[in-house]
Design an enzyme around this catalytic site. Structure first.
Site, mmCIF file in Angstrom:
data_model
loop_
_atom_site.group_PDB
_atom_site.id
_atom_site.type_symbol
_atom_site.label_atom_id
_atom_site.label_comp_id
_atom_site.label_asym_id
_atom_site.label_seq_id
_atom_site.Cartn_x
_atom_site.Cartn_y
_atom_site.Cartn_z
ATOM 1 C CB ALA A 268 64.146 15.769 63.206
ATOM 2 C CG ASN A 271 69.935 22.930 64.339
ATOM 3 O OD1 ASN A 271 69.091 24.066 63.908
ATOM 4 N ND2 ASN A 271 69.189 21.648 64.892
ATOM 5 C CD GLU A 304 64.984 16.679 59.607
ATOM 6 O OE1 GLU A 304 65.221 18.748 59.264
ATOM 7 O OE2 GLU A 304 63.340 17.247 59.976
ATOM 8 C CD GLU A 326 60.393 22.578 56.455
ATOM 9 O OE1 GLU A 326 61.031 21.118 56.233
ATOM 10 O OE2 GLU A 326 61.556 22.868 57.406
HETATM 11 N N1 BES Z 1 62.540 22.332 60.241
HETATM 12 C C1 BES Z 1 61.783 21.825 59.579
HETATM 13 C C2 BES Z 1 61.689 21.671 61.604
HETATM 14 C C3 BES Z 1 60.459 22.722 62.314
HETATM 15 C C4 BES Z 1 59.473 22.654 61.739
HETATM 16 C C5 BES Z 1 60.669 23.792 62.908
HETATM 17 C C6 BES Z 1 58.052 22.279 62.711
HETATM 18 C C7 BES Z 1 60.260 24.962 63.315
HETATM 19 C C8 BES Z 1 58.993 24.636 63.164
HETATM 20 C C9 BES Z 1 62.384 20.123 59.491
HETATM 21 O O1 BES Z 1 63.273 20.174 58.499
HETATM 22 C C10 BES Z 1 60.807 19.506 59.906
HETATM 23 O O2 BES Z 1 60.815 19.157 58.769
HETATM 24 N N2 BES Z 1 60.633 18.598 60.492
HETATM 25 C C11 BES Z 1 59.801 17.906 60.250
HETATM 26 C C12 BES Z 1 59.881 16.858 60.745
HETATM 27 C C13 BES Z 1 60.252 15.456 58.998
HETATM 28 C C14 BES Z 1 60.914 14.152 58.551
HETATM 29 C C15 BES Z 1 59.048 15.670 58.045
HETATM 30 C C16 BES Z 1 58.839 17.697 62.139
HETATM 31 O O3 BES Z 1 60.275 17.697 62.807
HETATM 32 O O4 BES Z 1 57.733 16.816 61.868
HETATM 33 ZN ZN ZN Z 2 61.921 19.642 57.669
#
Ligand code: BES
Ligand code: ZN
Length: 847
Positions: A268, A271, A304, A326
């Site tokens: 996810a 945005n 998110e 993150e």
């Molecule tokens: N910002 C990230 C998505 C992302 C990850 C964009 C790597 C570009 C490169 C997002 O907030 C995120 O951390 N998503 C996780 C899910 C979360 C529950 C750990 C994902 O995509 O695994």
């Molecule tokens: Zn994230």
């Protein structure tokens, strides 16, 4: 100015973009026009910004109140992904607008402005959508593509009339644009970084907006999936309320859409106003999902939404701050989901994720959580378990040390001080230190800037327990690194919260009192109990808190991997846990046992299987195969865990037979409890043949929920026949399996004890084809399964291959996988014989 060639000069700074994009759904080309409102700080002859895979048309600069300045040439530098626009004459300091016309491609590589597809009764449909983080906005439009250049975005999309369009802002207007098209304009965004831009066009539906604390929330999905949206809306409602309160700041955008896309590289993306997800991370039927699946969705949505403030409203200055973004969202989602469903015991589930980070962080190739990022490519390595799980765990440890409310107050201070701004990591430590008076920077710097983690040794010294620390790892890994370590220690009934300094600490402990270091299990440390202290805690394990039992087993297996404890001793410890009630504790135990299984063959392996059956069988019998009245979500989950243990590790004939029946019924559409249905699937596959294989393949396409599809594709790796494995692998190349799902499947094939070698041959032979389908991340996830290969010959082969075919990006993650492989080889060499002797007939643990 930074001397980093990848950083843009700050002589010209954008404050607003007015962007118009027109994708062509036949040719997949797009046309764009952008007008960027700029402040020119110093006289310049050229304007430097980011652009890649774009072609430039006319461009000019219009200084406020002055004459237009033509852009006479555009020099593109693919290495730095920048465009240099030469000006016909010098632009002097002041306000100006830059006008650029450009074209590009709506690509099929899941990055920038890309296309996703789905097929229904009408035919195939294209969705044009975006994923900008970390640095792909520059593939959609020329921009100052660094987090620090925040600006307001006013977007318009020119799209076929019959399609729907979405973006960060709400739809503000829609006008006919001729040729069967409409021009849809969206409300301005808040001032924000380019990596947060999102828009999407396609044959999509949105649920009716539900107003949550004044914010209209919808789920956007492909037609026909509206029945899978209510759980997401519930989580969103809770999360919005939780975070608005926690941060003490209203939600920063005006609306919130959660969009489920059929093709999505990550899980996810945060945005603002338009969070994008892969379908399996948003859409769910909670009644037939497993606890793990529900939790993953709740966790992803909360994660998110946590970013809407932390990350979106207040943003890292540069990509070195990605980890904080993150790690923080990872930790916050635990708090949010825990507040929503305390009965889910999310910190226990999180321990399983944390264990992954422990494993990587025990390697000599581990990295510090934060590191200097030069090229944006360096940031790709940051999206791994060290950032998310070690980083999140470290924040949890800090929160436990400072106290829940003081920590929250520090977060409030930090956000309030930096609204719409950019920060460095130290700004957070400063805010927390100001509010709490604690040495936050000193403690956290040690955790953030040093790789590895402590092994806390606990020894009796008269009527005290002496705690000392070394760096955890195999013999010889201790390089003298030490950490000021927040730790709770329980002695008898008393719990002390300490900061264990490098030189160690002493706590009172009368003879006979039980000592539990890492009480509550929230510190990122391994613990070694000396002599009788270890015996005592093993004997007392039934009385420990679930997370403490988890930690006891998890630390024990880590000690086996590090060479400090025998695998046989681990099995003996595991044998005490047959009465265990908690699924995560079972899972960590089964993780260790799964490794033992890999190291055994022939009769000893049979002996081991019967050991597993003796351990898990009675517990499964007690749980029964039918869900019972009044059972909790976690009770039901435990049943699934036990079925897997009995079926996959224990190879119990009765369990396998029953799983076959359950799987058939579930496939036929019967309502079977989620954890049971999911567990039955791989077990049934082990007894399946061609007919079942065909059916499983079809279920990937036709499953009723994204979870069901995912389970079926994952279970393809469990069919025992080599020819079915070849057919499974072939499906990775013919477009049947979506690129986004390839890592899940191939990783399963590589880590399969029976098929790993064949899967590896396949990966090598088809390397270029696989690579061309995947983002750098998905590619490294796809190959990470090699970490389990545990013979020297396999290791040499893997190393030689990557020597000849280096990854362009995310190399660090591959290096970790390769070192894990050498750890696996050493584990086999050290333990295989002793384990075999123990499980042979008449052996210590044999029948
Ligand atoms: N910002 C990230 C998505 C992302 C990850 C964009 C790597 C570009 C490169 C997002 O907030 C995120 O951390 N998503 C996780 C899910 C979360 C529950 C750990 C994902 O995509 O695994
Ligand atoms: Zn994230």
């Amino acid at each position: 100015m930074s001397d980093n060639q990848y950083r843009l000069p700050k002589t010209v700074v954008p404050s607003r973009y007015d962007l118009v994009l027109e994708p062509d759904f036949e040719t997949f080309a797009f046309e764009g026009v952008v007008d960027v409102t700029l402040i020119i700080g110093e006289a310049v002859d050229e304007i430097v910004l980011n652009a890649d895979e774009l072609s430039f048309g006319s461009a000019w600069l219009e200084p406020a109140g002055g004459d237009q300045i033509e852009v006479t040439g555009v020099r593109l530098d693919p290495e730095t992904e920048r465009a240099h626009l030469s000006l016909a004459r010098t632009a002097t300091p002041g306000d100006a607008t830059l006008h650029v016309e450009f074209t590009g491609t709506v690509n099929d590589r899941l990055r920038g402005f890309y296309r996703s597809t789905y097929t229904d009764d009408i035919g195939e449909h294209i969705i044009a959508t975006t994923q900008m983080q970390p640095t792909d906005a520059r593939r959609a439009f020329p921009c100052w593509d660094e987090p620090e250049f925040k600006a307001v975005f006013g977007l318009s999309l020119v799209v076929p009339e019959e399609l729907k369009a979405f973006a960060n802002g709400a739809k503000a207007s829609s006008e006919p644009a001729g040729n069967g098209k409409r021009r849809v304009s969206f409300a301005d965004t808040m001032p924000m970084s380019t990596y947060l831009i999102a828009f999407c066009v396609g044959r999509l539906e949105a649920t009716e907006p539900v107003i949550m604390g004044g914010v209209p929330v919808r789920v956007v999905h492909v037609p026909g999936k509206g029945n899978l949206t209510s759980f997401a809306l519930e989580v969103a409602e809770h999360s919005l309320r939780f975070f608005t309160d926690y941060y003490g700041i209203p939600y920063p955008e005006k609306k919130l859409d959660l969009a489920a896309l059929p093709d999505f590289a990550a899980g996810a993306m945060e945005n603002p106003g338009f969070i994008t997800f892969r379908e399996a991370a948003l859409l769910v039927d909670p009644a037939t999902a497993t606890q793990v699946e529900r939790l993953r969705i709740a966790d992803t949505i909360a994660h998110e939404i946590a970013h809407m403030w932390f990350g979106d409203l207040v943003t890292m200055r540069w990509w070195n701050g990605t980890w904080l973004n993150e790690a923080f969202a990872t930790f916050m989602s635990l708090l949010a989901v825990d507040a929503w469903k305390p009965e889910w015991k999310v910190f226990e589930s999180f321990a399983l994720d944390r264990s992954e980070a422990f494993e990587v962080d025990a390697l000599s190739s581990t990295r510090s959580i934060e590191y200097e990022v030069i090229a944006p490519g360096d940031v790709e390595d940051m999206f791994d378990v060290l950032t998310y799980e070690k980083g999140g765990s470290t924040l949890w440890m800090l929160e436990q040390y400072l106290g829940r409310e003081p920590f929250r107050d520090g977060i409030r201070r930090y956000l309030a001080d930096h609204l719409y701004g950019n920060t460095e990591t130290a700004d957070l430590w400063d805010a927390l230190a100001e509010v709490t008076g604690e040495p936050v920077g000193r403690v956290m710097d040690a955790w953030i800037w040093q790789g590895g983690h402590p092994l806390v040794n606990v020894a009796r010294q008269g009527d005290q327990a002496a705690l000392s620390q070394t760096r955890f790892g195999h013999a010889g890994a201790d390089d003298g690194t030490r950490w000021p370590t927040p730790l709770r220690v329980r002695v008898g009934e008393r719990t002390d919260a300490l900061l264990v300094e490098p030189e160690g600490a002493l706590v009172e402990a009368a003879t006979g009192e039980l000592v539990v270091a890492n009480a509550g299990g929230s510190s990122f440390v391994r613990v070694h109990y000396e002599g009788e202290l270890f015996e005592a805690i093993k004997d007392a394990s039934a009385g420990l808190a679930p997370l403490e039992r988890y930690v006891l087993l998890d630390d024990a297996w880590a000690a086996v991997v590090a060479g400090a404890l025998g695998a046989v001793e681990f099995c003996e410890l595991a044998a005490r846990f047959g009465v265990e009630d908690e699924s995560p504790v079972w899972k960590t135990l089964l993780g260790g046992l799964g490794w033992c299984d890999r190291l055994l063959d022939g009769e000893p392996r049979e002996g081991f299987r019967s050991f597993v059956r003796d351990l898990a069988g009675p517990r499964l019998e007690a749980a029964g195969w039918e869900p019972r009245e009044g059972e909790s979500d976690l009770d039901r989950e435990l049943r699934g865990t036990l079925v897997r243990a009995m079926g996959l590790l224990g190879r119990d004939a009765a369990t396998i037979d029953r799983a076959v029946v359950v799987e058939r019924a579930s496939r036929a559409g019967e309502k079977i409890d989620g954890p049971l249905a999911a567990a039955a699937l791989p077990v049934a596959a082990t007894a399946g043949g061609e007919e079942e294989w065909e059916a499983f393949v079809a279920m990937y396409r036709d499953g009723r929920t994204p979870q069901q599809k995912r389970r079926y594709v994952q279970a393809l790796a469990s069919f025992p026949q080599p020819e079915l494995m070849q057919r499974t692998l072939a499906r990775t190349l013919d477009g049947y399996i979506r690129s986004q799902d390839l890592p899940l499947l191939v990783e399963g094939c590589l880590t399969s004890r029976d098929h790993g070698a064949a899967a590896w041959e396949f990966v090598k032979e088809n390397w270029d084809a696989l690579r061309s389908k995947l983002t750098p991340h998905l590619l490294v996830y796809l190959v990470e399964g090699v970490r389990v290969f545990s013979t020297q010959a396999q290791r040499d082969d893997v190393l030689a291959f990557f020597e000849a075919h280096p990854l362009e990006r995310a190399q660090k993650m591959l290096v970790h996988a390769l070192e894990r492989q050498s750890v696996a080889v050493a584990l086999r060499e050290r333990e295989a014989d002793e384990l075999a002797a123990a499980f042979a007939p008449g052996g210590r643990l044999g029948a």
